[in-house]
Design a protein around this motif. Sequence first.
Motif, PDB file in Angstrom:
ATOM      1  N   VAL A 127       0.838  -1.210   0.000  1.00 14.71           N
ATOM      2  CA  VAL A 127       0.000   0.000   0.000  1.00 14.71           C
ATOM      3  C   VAL A 127       0.869   1.253   0.000  1.00 14.71           C
ATOM      4  O   VAL A 127       0.618   2.209  -0.748  1.00 14.71           O
ATOM      5  CB  VAL A 127      -0.943   0.000   1.225  1.00 14.71           C
TER       6      VAL A 127
ATOM      7  N   SER B 226      -2.988   3.155  -6.066  1.00 19.50           N
ATOM      8  CA  SER B 226      -3.027   3.377  -4.624  1.00 19.50           C
ATOM      9  C   SER B 226      -4.461   3.379  -4.109  1.00 19.50           C
ATOM     10  O   SER B 226      -4.722   2.951  -2.982  1.00 19.50           O
ATOM     11  CB  SER B 226      -2.342   4.698  -4.265  1.00 19.50           C
TER      12      SER B 226
ATOM     13  N   LEU C 166      -5.576  -0.333  -3.917  1.00 17.79           N
ATOM     14  CA  LEU C 166      -4.949  -1.004  -2.780  1.00 17.79           C
ATOM     15  C   LEU C 166      -5.393  -0.399  -1.449  1.00 17.79           C
ATOM     16  O   LEU C 166      -5.511  -1.113  -0.449  1.00 17.79           O
ATOM     17  CB  LEU C 166      -3.437  -0.933  -2.913  1.00 17.79           C
ATOM     18  N   SER C 167      -5.649   0.885  -1.457  1.00 16.02           N
ATOM     19  CA  SER C 167      -6.161   1.541  -0.254  1.00 16.02           C
ATOM     20  C   SER C 167      -7.491   0.917   0.165  1.00 16.02           C
ATOM     21  O   SER C 167      -7.703   0.598   1.332  1.00 16.02           O
ATOM     22  CB  SER C 167      -6.353   3.035  -0.493  1.00 16.02           C
TER      23      SER C 167
ATOM     24  N   GLY D 125      -6.958  -2.464   1.594  1.00 16.51           N
ATOM     25  CA  GLY D 125      -6.391  -2.369   2.933  1.00 16.51           C
ATOM     26  C   GLY D 125      -7.427  -1.957   3.971  1.00 16.51           C
ATOM     27  O   GLY D 125      -7.456  -2.486   5.086  1.00 16.51           O
TER      28      GLY D 125
ATOM     29  N   SER E 231      -3.472   2.590   4.753  1.00 21.69           N
ATOM     30  CA  SER E 231      -4.523   2.463   3.741  1.00 21.69           C
ATOM     31  C   SER E 231      -5.367   3.726   3.657  1.00 21.69           C
ATOM     32  O   SER E 231      -5.736   4.182   2.569  1.00 21.69           O
ATOM     33  CB  SER E 231      -5.415   1.260   4.060  1.00 21.69           C
TER      34      SER E 231
END
Length: 408
Positions: free
Chosen positions: A51, A59, A62-63, A66, A90
């Motif tokens: 992350v 991002s 993936l954020s 997360g 995240s």
Amino acid sequence: MMKFCLNKMPKGLVSIFFSIFLCSVSLFATESDEAVKLFVKGSIADKIAVVRNSTGRESIVLSERGIDFSIENAYILKNDRDLSALAVASVLALSKDSSFSEEESVRFCNKLISVFKSFDDDNVRIAALDRIVVFSDGVGHDAVVSLINSFVKDAVGTVDKVSPVIASAVTSLGKIGDAESFSIIYGAWSSNKWEQYRNELSLAVIDLSQKYPDAAKKTVLSSSVEEISEYFDLIEKKDTIPENFKAEIAENVLLKTINNKENLQNASSGEDVAKRDTFVQLQLKSLAVIADNRWSKASKLVGQYFVLAKKMYADKILNDNEFIAVITNTAKIASQDSAQCLSDCLADFNRSLENSVAPVKSVVLAVISALGGLGDKTAFDNLLYVTYLEYPEEVVSEARDALAKLKW
């Protein structure tokens, strides 16, 4: 536009263009898919690294993964520091500069609310509050404000130990809060609940006062004189607050003090000198703000206060300089009410002199000068009578000058 450009390009170049475009899309998809795989397969530490190293739209993908992982496992892992670190990374990966669709904004807003509710860790909650403001302009605004209102309200009633989350929540409400937020924040500020966060509370009170002036005025009318005095100082000294808003608050402050019979009695009796001084100074300051802004909406109220101030002067509650300030500021509100009040005051001074009780020269001069500045012919008889009484020559001369300035 693209179609036009492509039509103008040679066929060979068109082929090259599309090849480059498809390769770049493919490359992004490959990189994104690879990062997602690393995230799914990795430990919590690996997930944090993936992350943290992501950029751009990747991002965001993936954020969200997360955040979802953190929320899903928060109850199981409780206050696990690694999971909290993943949640922070995240949340912060949601860049404030990124562009989000309305659907994304609502979705992330709801997820951030869940993060705040799911974790007790200060760092996680502060990160969530920091980003939640970004997404709260959309459909999720009411839910966000309700959440933070409840948190601060509960904290006011139960939390004695200070927490940086409280400061962050207060700051957030200053930016996105509603009328209820003002009531909650003002309550915490006026009660000195968290002295360490006095500055955050003060700034939030100032911001919310301007956004919800009706709530601010209602609070003024329902608070004690001591609380109002402190609040008015806060508003009056802030350069960034519009002057007309200051004047409107000042009008309500003056109204409150005039109608507060208990404080009027205390001021008259002089039993509590500190309270009397607070009461008197609050009236003088509110009148000065009204006058400096030529707030004509309060002309009748200023007239009422002048009558009261004249009595307070006679009772030795106001000194000469304070009453002169009242005279000067009353005249700044150029109205029939002001002219009549000042003319009546001069009539009282004339009667006193007739009865061998000479009024203070500086005060008489202030009244005559104010009447000359207003130029209202209502004052004609009382100004003319000054010239026939045994006033000092300076006073008589000032009265003649004022008479010459009257508008006919």
